[in-house]
Scaffold this motif. Structure first.
Motif, PDB file in Angstrom:
ATOM      1  N   ALA A 140       0.846  -1.206   0.000  1.00  0.00           N
ATOM      2  CA  ALA A 140       0.000   0.000   0.000  1.00  0.00           C
ATOM      3  C   ALA A 140       0.879   1.253   0.000  1.00  0.00           C
ATOM      4  N   SER A 141       2.050   1.154   0.660  1.00  0.00           N
ATOM      5  CA  SER A 141       2.971   2.308   0.694  1.00  0.00           C
ATOM      6  C   SER A 141       3.422   2.688  -0.715  1.00  0.00           C
ATOM      7  N   ALA A 142       3.551   1.696  -1.587  1.00  0.00           N
ATOM      8  CA  ALA A 142       3.985   1.998  -2.966  1.00  0.00           C
ATOM      9  C   ALA A 142       2.931   2.858  -3.658  1.00  0.00           C
ATOM     10  N   LEU A 143       1.666   2.663  -3.322  1.00  0.00           N
ATOM     11  CA  LEU A 143       0.589   3.417  -3.982  1.00  0.00           C
ATOM     12  C   LEU A 143       0.476   4.841  -3.438  1.00  0.00           C
ATOM     13  N   THR A 144       1.027   5.053  -2.234  1.00  0.00           N
ATOM     14  CA  THR A 144       0.904   6.401  -1.659  1.00  0.00           C
ATOM     15  C   THR A 144       2.234   7.154  -1.723  1.00  0.00           C
ATOM     16  N   GLY A 145       3.245   6.513  -2.375  1.00  0.00           N
ATOM     17  CA  GLY A 145       4.540   7.199  -2.491  1.00  0.00           C
ATOM     18  C   GLY A 145       5.356   7.126  -1.225  1.00  0.00           C
ATOM     19  N   ALA A 146       4.996   6.191  -0.335  1.00  0.00           N
ATOM     20  CA  ALA A 146       5.710   6.105   0.957  1.00  0.00           C
ATOM     21  C   ALA A 146       6.602   4.881   1.036  1.00  0.00           C
ATOM     22  N   PHE A 147       6.915   4.275  -0.125  1.00  0.00           N
ATOM     23  CA  PHE A 147       7.811   3.104  -0.110  1.00  0.00           C
ATOM     24  C   PHE A 147       9.198   3.566   0.316  1.00  0.00           C
ATOM     25  N   ASP A 148       9.742   2.962   1.371  1.00  0.00           N
ATOM     26  CA  ASP A 148      11.049   3.382   1.895  1.00  0.00           C
ATOM     27  C   ASP A 148      12.161   2.711   1.090  1.00  0.00           C
ATOM     28  N   THR A 369      -3.499   8.167   3.967  1.00  0.00           N
ATOM     29  CA  THR A 369      -2.573   9.317   3.852  1.00  0.00           C
ATOM     30  C   THR A 369      -2.712  10.016   2.492  1.00  0.00           C
ATOM     31  N   SER A 370      -3.445   9.382   1.569  1.00  0.00           N
ATOM     32  CA  SER A 370      -3.520  10.064   0.264  1.00  0.00           C
ATOM     33  C   SER A 370      -4.933  10.241  -0.264  1.00  0.00           C
ATOM     34  N   MET A 371      -5.928   9.544   0.352  1.00  0.00           N
ATOM     35  CA  MET A 371      -7.302   9.747  -0.144  1.00  0.00           C
ATOM     36  C   MET A 371      -8.283   9.365   0.966  1.00  0.00           C
ATOM     37  N   PRO A 372      -9.542   9.817   0.849  1.00  0.00           N
ATOM     38  CA  PRO A 372     -10.533   9.463   1.877  1.00  0.00           C
ATOM     39  C   PRO A 372     -10.777   7.954   1.879  1.00  0.00           C
TER      40      PRO A 372
END
Ligand code: HGY
Ligand code: MN
Ligand code: MN
Length: 419
Positions: A140-148, A369-372
């Protein structure tokens, strides 16, 4: 009850894949990018194709992505889905139910030759449980740009890096490919996730469905106590630096501290004395801490108190205490409009509307973190036990869940001004 039987049958189909060490014991373990995980993902893709999705693909982190277009390809998408990895010796419905329900709803639209004013994008998230690697919610982090980026270098218990595991699975394993997965929130209506409750509330309340109001905040850490290995027979009790007893006291203290709050939880899920011997005082002990509470503030107070007490215990026992945070997730309150859509959908299928918060973490808290976002919970049998092979749902509840998902779609269509 064709939806319910289909969901149960698809769940069995996915559960046939398990990692060998566990499969031979009849247990279900599907961790990130193992052969069983790859086979599960392939099967999900096949189910999406058979259901009639317009596009089905596997993305750069192993998410299985199905798109059923709206009346126009440029229409915004409703994003939905959940994860298909499992914990060790897990249940068949944790995560998977939230992928299969929207697949069944899209198949129903295809059969009725219906196109909606929005597209439906279903994601089978490849990794949520943080089992093989400590990179929890990586998919899911990859979809919100939060992939570390540091996650690619993490190694599993066999020393295989995540990047090697990705490349072995035929994925690019590059940060560029992963960064490209970030979704533009303006192209989406929001994110909804269906998930088993994983707790006793709906079961005890004789409620098939519940609407989630918020997802609890959590912090997870790997810990180590370092004392002095010594002879079990010759070392007097008052001259020991016993790493295991220090870790045990810290574990019991964390239980007591969580109990001090009505609704905090603290769990030591893994605890081992590496290289221990029956006649040696443990010189080292490694263990994990999973600490959660309904708000970030309450979670942070819980963690801060546990850390302070752990240091005092370590000092008194002349032991070193090491703590490495591996996951931090903020509490994720449901978006009110989406929560109310779920409430109307539950009422539309003739059920009482019951609201509850989620003690479990979910992909939705990342998409938050990126959409409702808002979630729908499904009753679990066996008092809602989960992360356990006793995890169970009924075909009747699965039927009601798909009907509620379809009712949510109808609710969106009936309120075009909200699209
Ligand atoms: O641990 C959790 O809350 C979730 O099941 N991953
Ligand atoms: Mn889980
Ligand atoms: Mn889950």
């Amino acid at each position: 009850m064709h939806f319910g039987d289909t969901i149960m049958q698809w769940s069995e189909q996915l559960a046939q894949f398990s990692e060998p060490h566990w499969a031979e014991k009849g247990q279900l373990t599907v961790t990130y990018l193992t052969e069983a995980h790859i086979a599960t993902g392939r099967t999900l893709g096949a189910l999406m194709r058979e259901a009639g999705f317009d596009e089905v693909s596997t993305d750069a982190v192993g998410n299985i992505v199905g798109v059923y277009h709206g009346q126009s390809h440029s229409a915004p998408h409703l994003l939905t889905g959940s994860h298909y990895d499992t914990v060790r010796n897990g249940g068949k419905y944790d995560g998977r139910l939230g992928i299969l329900v929207p697949i069944a709803a899209v198949r129903d639209l295809v059969q009725r030759k219906q196109r909606l004013p929005f597209g439906i994008e279903v994601i089978g998230f490849a990794e949520e449980e943080g089992q093989r690697y400590r990179a929890t919610f990586l998919a899911a982090s990859a979809l919100t740009g939060a992939f570390d980026p540091a996650w690619l270098a993490q190694v599993d218990s066999d020393g295989v890096t995540m990047q090697q595991a990705m490349q072995h699975a035929g994925l690019p394993g590059t940060l560029e490919a992963i960064a490209a997965l970030k979704r533009d929130p303006t192209k989406y209506l929001g994110f909804v996730e269906v998930h088993i409750e994983q707790g006793p509330v709906l079961c005890e309340g004789a409620l098939p469905l519940g609407v989630v109001t918020s997802i609890n905040a959590g912090i997870r850490a790997t810990c180590k106590t370092i004392g002095m290995a010594a002879h079990a027979g010759t070392t007097p009790m008052l001259m020991r630096q016993d790493a295991m007893l220090a870790a045990a006291e810290i574990s019991l203290m964390s239980e007591q501290r969580a109990l001090a709050d009505a609704d905090s939880v603290a769990t030591v899920g893994q605890f081992q004395v590496p290289g221990g011997s029956i006649n040696v005082i443990p010189g080292e002990c490694s263990f994990t801490l999973d600490m959660r509470a309904p708000t970030d503030q309450q979670r942070d107070a819980l963690v801060s108190d546990i850390l302070k007490q752990a240091q005092l215990i370590a000092e008194r026992r002349q032991v070193k205490f090491e703590y490495t945070e591996v996951m931090r997730a903020a509490a994720a309150p449901s978006d009110l409009a989406w929560q109310q859509r779920w409430e109307r959908a539950v009422a539309a299928v003739g059920l009482p509307v019951f609201k509850l918060n989620s003690g479990a973490g979910h992909d939705a808290m990342k998409l938050h973190t990126s959409m409702p976002q808002a979630m729908l919970f499904v009753r679990g049998g066996n008092r809602g036990i989960s992360h356990n092979p006793l995890e169970i749902i009924t075909a009747e509840d699965a039927e009601l869940t798909v009907q509620a998902f379809i009712a949510l779609l109808d609710d969106l269509v009936a309120r075009p001004s909200e699209l």
